[in-house]
Design a protein around this motif. Structure first.
Motif, PDB file in Angstrom:
ATOM      1  N   MET A 134      79.922  15.405  60.921  1.00 50.63           N
ATOM      2  CA  MET A 134      79.246  14.210  61.458  1.00 50.63           C
ATOM      3  C   MET A 134      78.695  14.525  62.840  1.00 50.63           C
ATOM      4  N   ASN A 135      77.459  14.119  63.106  1.00 49.36           N
ATOM      5  CA  ASN A 135      76.848  14.375  64.398  1.00 49.36           C
ATOM      6  C   ASN A 135      77.565  13.641  65.518  1.00 49.36           C
ATOM      7  N   PRO A 136      77.618  14.225  66.727  1.00 50.31           N
ATOM      8  CA  PRO A 136      78.164  13.474  67.841  1.00 50.31           C
ATOM      9  C   PRO A 136      77.333  12.221  68.074  1.00 50.31           C
ATOM     10  N   VAL A 137      77.972  11.167  68.523  1.00 51.83           N
ATOM     11  CA  VAL A 137      77.281   9.903  68.742  1.00 51.83           C
ATOM     12  C   VAL A 137      76.832   9.839  70.191  1.00 51.83           C
ATOM     13  N   SER A 138      75.546   9.601  70.402  1.00 49.15           N
ATOM     14  CA  SER A 138      75.058   9.474  71.761  1.00 49.15           C
ATOM     15  C   SER A 138      75.539   8.163  72.356  1.00 49.15           C
ATOM     16  N   THR A 139      75.638   8.130  73.680  1.00 51.24           N
ATOM     17  CA  THR A 139      76.123   6.914  74.329  1.00 51.24           C
ATOM     18  C   THR A 139      75.097   5.811  74.171  1.00 51.24           C
ATOM     19  N   PRO A 140      75.453   4.695  73.507  1.00 48.47           N
ATOM     20  CA  PRO A 140      74.488   3.633  73.245  1.00 48.47           C
ATOM     21  C   PRO A 140      74.358   2.668  74.399  1.00 48.47           C
ATOM     22  N   SER A 141      73.331   1.863  74.329  1.00 50.01           N
ATOM     23  CA  SER A 141      73.153   0.789  75.308  1.00 50.01           C
ATOM     24  C   SER A 141      74.299  -0.196  75.188  1.00 50.01           C
ATOM     25  N   PRO A 142      74.784  -0.769  76.293  1.00 50.66           N
ATOM     26  CA  PRO A 142      75.834  -1.782  76.220  1.00 50.66           C
ATOM     27  C   PRO A 142      75.433  -2.960  75.340  1.00 50.66           C
ATOM     28  N   ALA A 143      74.114  -3.164  75.161  1.00 54.26           N
ATOM     29  CA  ALA A 143      73.656  -4.297  74.355  1.00 54.26           C
ATOM     30  C   ALA A 143      74.123  -4.195  72.912  1.00 54.26           C
ATOM     31  N   VAL A 144      74.478  -2.964  72.479  1.00 56.55           N
ATOM     32  CA  VAL A 144      74.885  -2.802  71.089  1.00 56.55           C
ATOM     33  C   VAL A 144      76.223  -3.472  70.821  1.00 56.55           C
ATOM     34  N   SER A 145      76.966  -3.800  71.859  1.00 57.59           N
ATOM     35  CA  SER A 145      78.239  -4.479  71.643  1.00 57.59           C
ATOM     36  C   SER A 145      78.051  -5.990  71.457  1.00 57.59           C
ATOM     37  N   THR A 146      76.804  -6.432  71.313  1.00 56.98           N
ATOM     38  CA  THR A 146      76.503  -7.830  70.997  1.00 56.98           C
ATOM     39  C   THR A 146      76.918  -8.115  69.559  1.00 56.98           C
ATOM     40  N   PRO A 147      76.745  -9.365  69.086  1.00 53.84           N
ATOM     41  CA  PRO A 147      77.131  -9.702  67.714  1.00 53.84           C
ATOM     42  C   PRO A 147      76.441  -8.897  66.620  1.00 53.84           C
ATOM     43  N   LEU A 148      75.445  -8.085  66.944  1.00 59.76           N
ATOM     44  CA  LEU A 148      74.812  -7.252  65.919  1.00 59.76           C
ATOM     45  C   LEU A 148      75.850  -6.443  65.153  1.00 59.76           C
ATOM     46  N   LEU A 149      76.877  -5.969  65.853  1.00 55.50           N
ATOM     47  CA  LEU A 149      77.891  -5.141  65.203  1.00 55.50           C
ATOM     48  C   LEU A 149      79.250  -5.827  65.120  1.00 55.50           C
ATOM     49  N   GLU A 150      79.336  -7.070  65.526  1.00 54.29           N
ATOM     50  CA  GLU A 150      80.623  -7.752  65.477  1.00 54.29           C
ATOM     51  C   GLU A 150      80.956  -8.260  64.075  1.00 54.29           C
ATOM     52  N   ASP A 151      79.971  -8.342  63.214  1.00 57.40           N
ATOM     53  CA  ASP A 151      80.206  -8.852  61.861  1.00 57.40           C
ATOM     54  C   ASP A 151      79.310  -8.086  60.884  1.00 57.40           C
ATOM     55  N   PHE A 152      79.429  -6.764  60.911  1.00 61.20           N
ATOM     56  CA  PHE A 152      78.622  -5.944  60.012  1.00 61.20           C
ATOM     57  C   PHE A 152      79.129  -6.083  58.575  1.00 61.20           C
ATOM     58  N   SER A 153      78.295  -5.705  57.629  1.00 60.37           N
ATOM     59  CA  SER A 153      78.696  -5.679  56.224  1.00 60.37           C
ATOM     60  C   SER A 153      78.449  -4.289  55.659  1.00 60.37           C
ATOM     61  N   LEU A 154      79.056  -4.024  54.499  1.00 60.98           N
ATOM     62  CA  LEU A 154      79.003  -2.703  53.870  1.00 60.98           C
ATOM     63  C   LEU A 154      78.590  -2.832  52.411  1.00 60.98           C
ATOM     64  N   GLU A 155      78.224  -1.707  51.823  1.00 64.05           N
ATOM     65  CA  GLU A 155      77.869  -1.701  50.406  1.00 64.05           C
ATOM     66  C   GLU A 155      78.630  -0.583  49.689  1.00 64.05           C
ATOM     67  N   MET A 156      79.070  -0.887  48.463  1.00 59.49           N
ATOM     68  CA  MET A 156      79.769   0.097  47.638  1.00 59.49           C
ATOM     69  C   MET A 156      79.340  -0.080  46.187  1.00 59.49           C
ATOM     70  N   THR A 157      79.648   0.900  45.358  1.00 59.11           N
ATOM     71  CA  THR A 157      79.408   0.787  43.924  1.00 59.11           C
ATOM     72  C   THR A 157      80.718   0.450  43.221  1.00 59.11           C
ATOM     73  N   GLY A 158      80.622   0.105  41.951  1.00 59.91           N
ATOM     74  CA  GLY A 158      81.829  -0.205  41.189  1.00 59.91           C
ATOM     75  C   GLY A 158      82.770   0.976  41.056  1.00 59.91           C
ATOM     76  N   LYS A 159      82.260   2.186  41.253  1.00 52.85           N
ATOM     77  CA  LYS A 159      83.084   3.391  41.133  1.00 52.85           C
ATOM     78  C   LYS A 159      83.755   3.787  42.442  1.00 52.85           C
ATOM     79  N   ASP A 160      83.494   3.028  43.497  1.00 54.66           N
ATOM     80  CA  ASP A 160      83.962   3.413  44.828  1.00 54.66           C
ATOM     81  C   ASP A 160      85.315   2.829  45.218  1.00 54.66           C
ATOM     82  N   MET A 161      86.062   2.279  44.276  1.00 50.47           N
ATOM     83  CA  MET A 161      87.336   1.658  44.647  1.00 50.47           C
ATOM     84  C   MET A 161      88.273   2.621  45.379  1.00 50.47           C
ATOM     85  N   PRO A 162      88.468   3.873  44.893  1.00 45.65           N
ATOM     86  CA  PRO A 162      89.342   4.788  45.638  1.00 45.65           C
ATOM     87  C   PRO A 162      88.826   5.067  47.052  1.00 45.65           C
ATOM     88  N   LYS A 163      87.507   5.125  47.204  1.00 44.70           N
ATOM     89  CA  LYS A 163      86.930   5.374  48.525  1.00 44.70           C
ATOM     90  C   LYS A 163      87.130   4.182  49.453  1.00 44.70           C
TER      91      LYS A 163
END
Length: 290
Positions: free
Chosen positions: A1-30
């Protein structure tokens, strides 16, 4: 995984406070493997693919709930062979306690396998609230759709918004992923201009190999010009490398204005794997708060 560059403090706004994810039906173990990295109550979308069985889809939704997350099962209109198949799926979700939130989509088949042409037809069937659905996600395409002209996309979005309102259903828009923040923010302003006030979840690819990201971009008609790729952090000359969305999210947070864009959050497409995406999010949020 690439190192993460230091982001703007603005990224700690609600944009990332309630993110969602996607998976397939085969991803239960993951999902089990990544569960400790995901905040309880996170919305997890479960796809509706042609190579999955009804039981696999229902079991995946139940696994999401069992682990303390909110399952958001996809319903693919053109993959439903009949009204009875639609009702069977909805009944299975309701009986498992996983059917209050769903995501409706037309689906990949060029021709419907049954009576449902698109996600609007699923909503207009009236079956969703009948089976206990309360929140319906719909698709948005900031960069357009490779098989649907722009006027039709706008008409469909307005129609779905009106149909949800008419049935008293809550809704949200999840966008196709892209690499161009300016296009995304402009598109969100456009939908507000169309009178659509639904919350928008901006689709973002989790960290993945550049070759894989390019493959998905080609499949879904996502722009990958050299200038956009460079701005995002992709190297078109090094397809063996990997890329995460840190620059994209930083630019999104910098350009986001709640007054113009309304409620906006982030939805991660886990092209590089659930755990890799969740590891990346944890690290990114940690550095955003530093």
């Amino acid at each position: 995984m690439n190192p993460v560059s230091t982001p703007s403090p603005a990224v700690s706004t609600p944009l990332l406070e309630d993110f969602s994810l996607e998976m397939t039906g085969k991803d239960m173990p993951k999902l089990e493997e990544a569960a400790g990295l995901i905040p309880q109550g996170t919305r997890v979308n479960v796809t509706f693919l042609g190579n999955e069985t009804l039981r696999m889809r229902l079991d995946a939704a139940r696994a999401v709930k069992r682990l303390g997350f909110v399952p958001v099962p996809h319903i693919s209109a053109r993959r439903l062979g009949s009204r009875a198949a639609f009702e069977q799926f909805l009944a299975g979700l309701r009986d498992g306690g996983t059917g209050t939130d769903v995501f409706t989509v037309g689906g990949d088949p060029a021709r419907p396998e049954g009576p449902y042409e698109d996600s609007l037809s699923l909503i207009e069937s009236g079956l969703l609230p009948e089976y206990g659905v309360r929140h319906v996600g719909i698709s948005g395409y900031p960069e357009g759709h490779p098989a649907i002209v722009e006027d039709v996309l706008w008409s469909a979005l307005r129609g779905k918004n009106a149909a949800l309102t008419a049935q008293g259903l809550d809704g949200s828009v999840i966008t196709q992923f892209g690499f161009d923040v300016d296009r995304v923010l402009t598109w969100i302003e456009q939908i507000r201009g169309h009178g659509i006030t639904l919350p928008v979840r901006v689709g973002v690819p989790g960290p993945a190999g550049v070759r894989r990201l390019m493959s998905y971009a080609t499949r879904f008609g996502v722009g990958t010009s050299a200038s956009i790729a460079k701005k995002y952090g992709l190297s078109l000359t090094n397809l063996m490398g990997t890329a995460g969305p840190d620059k994209f999210l930083g630019a999104l947070a910098e350009g986001y204005d709640r007054g113009r864009h309304g409620e906006v959050k982030v939805h991660f497409y886990t092209f590089g794997g659930l755990k890799a995406t969740c590891d990346w999010i944890v690290q990114f949020r940690k550095e955003a708060r530093a």
